[in-house]
Design a protein around this motif. Structure first.
Motif, PDB file in Angstrom:
ATOM      1  N   PRO A 112       2.936  -3.409  14.374  1.00 52.08           N
ATOM      2  CA  PRO A 112       2.808  -1.989  14.126  1.00 52.08           C
ATOM      3  C   PRO A 112       2.067  -1.789  12.865  1.00 52.08           C
ATOM      4  O   PRO A 112       2.375  -2.347  11.701  1.00 52.08           O
ATOM      5  N   CYS A 113       1.425  -0.546  13.009  1.00 46.85           N
ATOM      6  CA  CYS A 113       0.708  -0.237  11.513  1.00 46.85           C
ATOM      7  C   CYS A 113       1.731   0.308  10.535  1.00 46.85           C
ATOM      8  O   CYS A 113       2.238   1.313  11.053  1.00 46.85           O
ATOM      9  N   PHE A 114       1.835  -0.212   9.443  1.00 45.50           N
ATOM     10  CA  PHE A 114       2.692   0.049   8.454  1.00 45.50           C
ATOM     11  C   PHE A 114       2.313   1.624   7.952  1.00 45.50           C
ATOM     12  O   PHE A 114       3.048   2.685   7.814  1.00 45.50           O
ATOM     13  N   ALA A 115       0.935   1.926   7.626  1.00 45.97           N
ATOM     14  CA  ALA A 115       0.300   3.144   7.167  1.00 45.97           C
ATOM     15  C   ALA A 115       0.720   4.128   8.280  1.00 45.97           C
ATOM     16  O   ALA A 115       0.964   5.370   7.791  1.00 45.97           O
ATOM     17  N   GLN A 116       0.438   3.893   9.428  1.00 45.98           N
ATOM     18  CA  GLN A 116       0.644   4.916  10.498  1.00 45.98           C
ATOM     19  C   GLN A 116       2.082   5.258  10.425  1.00 45.98           C
ATOM     20  O   GLN A 116       2.495   6.448  10.865  1.00 45.98           O
ATOM     21  N   VAL A 230       1.075   4.645  -1.710  1.00 40.77           N
ATOM     22  CA  VAL A 230       1.225   3.461  -0.860  1.00 40.77           C
ATOM     23  C   VAL A 230       0.261   3.444   0.184  1.00 40.77           C
ATOM     24  O   VAL A 230      -0.279   2.477   0.716  1.00 40.77           O
ATOM     25  N   THR A 231      -0.044   4.739   0.664  1.00 36.94           N
ATOM     26  CA  THR A 231      -0.859   4.870   1.819  1.00 36.94           C
ATOM     27  C   THR A 231      -2.330   4.489   1.474  1.00 36.94           C
ATOM     28  O   THR A 231      -2.923   3.793   2.437  1.00 36.94           O
ATOM     29  N   THR A 232      -2.705   4.648   0.295  1.00 41.32           N
ATOM     30  CA  THR A 232      -4.023   4.338  -0.078  1.00 41.32           C
ATOM     31  C   THR A 232      -3.942   2.766  -0.215  1.00 41.32           C
ATOM     32  O   THR A 232      -5.269   2.341  -0.050  1.00 41.32           O
ATOM     33  N   GLU A 233      -3.015   2.211  -0.762  1.00 47.40           N
ATOM     34  CA  GLU A 233      -2.998   0.820  -0.942  1.00 47.40           C
ATOM     35  C   GLU A 233      -2.937  -0.084   0.460  1.00 47.40           C
ATOM     36  O   GLU A 233      -3.627  -0.786   0.621  1.00 47.40           O
ATOM     37  N   MET A 234      -2.402   0.650   1.362  1.00 46.13           N
ATOM     38  CA  MET A 234      -2.292   0.023   2.787  1.00 46.13           C
ATOM     39  C   MET A 234      -3.422   0.362   3.365  1.00 46.13           C
ATOM     40  O   MET A 234      -3.709  -0.494   4.487  1.00 46.13           O
ATOM     41  N   SER A 235      -4.524   1.130   3.106  1.00 45.53           N
ATOM     42  CA  SER A 235      -5.559   1.324   3.923  1.00 45.53           C
ATOM     43  C   SER A 235      -6.751   0.553   3.363  1.00 45.53           C
ATOM     44  O   SER A 235      -7.909   0.670   3.763  1.00 45.53           O
ATOM     45  N   GLU A 237      -9.456  -2.201   2.720  1.00 45.51           N
ATOM     46  CA  GLU A 237     -10.286  -3.315   3.412  1.00 45.51           C
ATOM     47  C   GLU A 237     -10.382  -4.585   2.684  1.00 45.51           C
ATOM     48  O   GLU A 237     -10.791  -5.560   3.518  1.00 45.51           O
ATOM     49  N   LYS A 238     -10.700  -4.763   1.563  1.00 46.89           N
ATOM     50  CA  LYS A 238     -10.957  -5.730   0.785  1.00 46.89           C
ATOM     51  C   LYS A 238      -9.973  -6.363   0.192  1.00 46.89           C
ATOM     52  O   LYS A 238     -10.024  -7.731  -0.567  1.00 46.89           O
ATOM     53  N   THR A 239      -8.618  -6.302   0.495  1.00 49.30           N
ATOM     54  CA  THR A 239      -7.483  -6.974  -0.027  1.00 49.30           C
ATOM     55  C   THR A 239      -6.369  -7.130   0.960  1.00 49.30           C
ATOM     56  O   THR A 239      -6.414  -6.383   2.152  1.00 49.30           O
ATOM     57  N   VAL A 240      -5.544  -8.027   0.881  1.00 49.54           N
ATOM     58  CA  VAL A 240      -4.635  -8.643   1.865  1.00 49.54           C
ATOM     59  C   VAL A 240      -3.512  -7.412   1.748  1.00 49.54           C
ATOM     60  O   VAL A 240      -3.173  -7.030   0.666  1.00 49.54           O
ATOM     61  N   SER A 241      -3.120  -6.775   2.891  1.00 53.04           N
ATOM     62  CA  SER A 241      -2.114  -5.908   2.997  1.00 53.04           C
ATOM     63  C   SER A 241      -0.677  -6.076   3.671  1.00 53.04           C
ATOM     64  O   SER A 241       0.242  -5.671   3.446  1.00 53.04           O
ATOM     65  N   ALA A 242      -0.825  -7.060   4.422  1.00 49.43           N
ATOM     66  CA  ALA A 242       0.612  -7.232   5.318  1.00 49.43           C
ATOM     67  C   ALA A 242       1.593  -7.761   4.207  1.00 49.43           C
ATOM     68  O   ALA A 242       2.637  -7.450   4.408  1.00 49.43           O
ATOM     69  N   SER A 243       1.258  -8.796   3.407  1.00 51.26           N
ATOM     70  CA  SER A 243       2.232  -9.385   2.417  1.00 51.26           C
ATOM     71  C   SER A 243       2.507  -8.332   1.443  1.00 51.26           C
ATOM     72  O   SER A 243       3.653  -8.627   0.729  1.00 51.26           O
ATOM     73  N   LYS A 244       1.994  -7.222   1.472  1.00 51.43           N
ATOM     74  CA  LYS A 244       2.425  -6.202   0.352  1.00 51.43           C
ATOM     75  C   LYS A 244       3.690  -5.224   0.864  1.00 51.43           C
ATOM     76  O   LYS A 244       4.330  -4.295   0.251  1.00 51.43           O
ATOM     77  N   MET A 245       3.733  -5.221   2.364  1.00 54.95           N
ATOM     78  CA  MET A 245       4.547  -4.343   2.908  1.00 54.95           C
ATOM     79  C   MET A 245       6.267  -4.219   2.450  1.00 54.95           C
ATOM     80  O   MET A 245       6.762  -3.034   2.190  1.00 54.95           O
ATOM     81  N   ILE A 246       6.628  -5.393   2.299  1.00 50.95           N
ATOM     82  CA  ILE A 246       8.339  -5.378   1.674  1.00 50.95           C
ATOM     83  C   ILE A 246       8.299  -4.829   0.368  1.00 50.95           C
ATOM     84  O   ILE A 246       9.216  -3.968   0.087  1.00 50.95           O
ATOM     85  N   PRO A 247       7.423  -5.554  -0.477  1.00 52.54           N
ATOM     86  CA  PRO A 247       7.628  -4.923  -1.902  1.00 52.54           C
ATOM     87  C   PRO A 247       7.213  -3.686  -2.041  1.00 52.54           C
ATOM     88  O   PRO A 247       7.869  -2.931  -2.776  1.00 52.54           O
ATOM     89  N   LEU A 252       9.101   1.836  -3.026  1.00 55.42           N
ATOM     90  CA  LEU A 252       9.322   3.174  -2.752  1.00 55.42           C
ATOM     91  C   LEU A 252      10.700   3.859  -2.591  1.00 55.42           C
ATOM     92  O   LEU A 252      11.002   4.817  -3.121  1.00 55.42           O
ATOM     93  N   GLN A 253      11.566   2.945  -1.908  1.00 54.87           N
ATOM     94  CA  GLN A 253      13.005   3.227  -2.013  1.00 54.87           C
ATOM     95  C   GLN A 253      13.407   3.785  -3.368  1.00 54.87           C
ATOM     96  O   GLN A 253      14.064   4.582  -3.718  1.00 54.87           O
TER      97      GLN A 253
END
Length: 275
Positions: A112-116, A230-235, A237-247, A252-253
């Protein structure tokens, strides 16, 4: 000439994609302003030089009903055409049931798309904060006036120049992108004096925002700023995003919890509790 350029570009892109050992796909269904359905599919892979690469496989008109069976059929043809059927690592989509089912039918791992998902969370939080929702509706009417009326647009530009403010356009939100709501409110807050002066000099029924409402906007924007980042970071295109989700989720919390202790307006406090 356009057709020839397209064929040459597609042939080059197909040759590059075929060299990739594995690829990932992102896909979405959308509807044009003429109410025509479209299927968009993008392919992502790592080149031999260890660089991220992206190729748009298609944005095709989709006249059929948007069922998982029909989408699967179109995706299968596309995957065969591009020669990637056996090397798809995963497919990223929103949480729509038909796209989730499509991944299952294709026997491809679905992500599932994290940004969405983040977009849905923030929109729900704003919707469940009545006063902020009321301010949002007032802001949309103000922005609509300045974007649709030449007289209002010129008056606002005049006021900005008199006050020495930068001549920037007001921003209208897009319903499917929460960060556009942030941008709309931020721009109005930054230009509140010029906007108020322009409205007072116009013959209009549009109601200006009060100083109290601008205070609410300021505090709520403070809470929403980490989500915007976070929305900008996860959008990207030139950097890996999946590995950033948990950190990013943990940050955010922590960040929103900390900011929630510093706000004083009831509406900001209510928004912070919805985290």
């Amino acid at each position: 000439m356009v057709q020839a350029k397209y064929c040459a570009a597609k042939e080059k892109a197909m040759a590059e994609v075929k060299q990739a050992a594995y690829v990932s796909l992102t896909s979405d269904m959308w509807t044009s302003i003429n109410m025509d359905g479209y299927l968009g599919v993008t392919c992502h892979y790592v080149t031999a030089e260890a660089k991220l690469a992206t190729v748009l496989l298609c944005v095709s008109q989709f006249p059929q009903t948007h069922t998982a069976a029909h989408i699967t059929e179109s995706m299968s043809v596309l995957m065969t055409d591009w020669g990637i059927s056996g090397k798809i690592h995963c497919m990223v989509t929103d949480n729509a049931a038909n796209l989730v089912a499509t991944a299952q039918l294709l026997k491809v791992r679905h992500v599932p798309c994290f940004a969405q998902t983040l977009n849905l969370v923030v929109k729900k939080a704003i919707d469940q904060t009545p006063k902020l929702q009321e301010i949002r509706q007032k802001a949309k009417k103000i922005v609509s006036l300045f974007r649709s009326s030449c007289n209002a647009k010129e008056k606002l530009s005049e006021m900005k120049q008199l006050m020495g403010r930068p001549v920037q356009k007001v921003v209208q939100e897009v319903d499917t992108r929460w960060n556009s709501t942030y941008d709309m409110l931020q721009r109005l807050y930054d230009q509140r004096e010029a906007v108020g002066a322009a409205l007072s000099n116009l013959n209009t029924e549009v109601v200006p925002l009060t100083s109290g409402e601008y205070d609410i906007i300021n505090e709520c924007l403070t809470l929403l700023l980490p989500l915007k980042h976070v929305t900008t970071e996860m959008s990207a295109e030139k950097t890996v995003s999946a590995s950033k989700m948990i950190p990013l989720y943990r940050m955010l919390q922590h960040n929103i919890s900390e900011k929630s202790t510093k706000v004083t307006r009831e509406e900001s406090i209510q928004l912070g509790r919805l985290r």
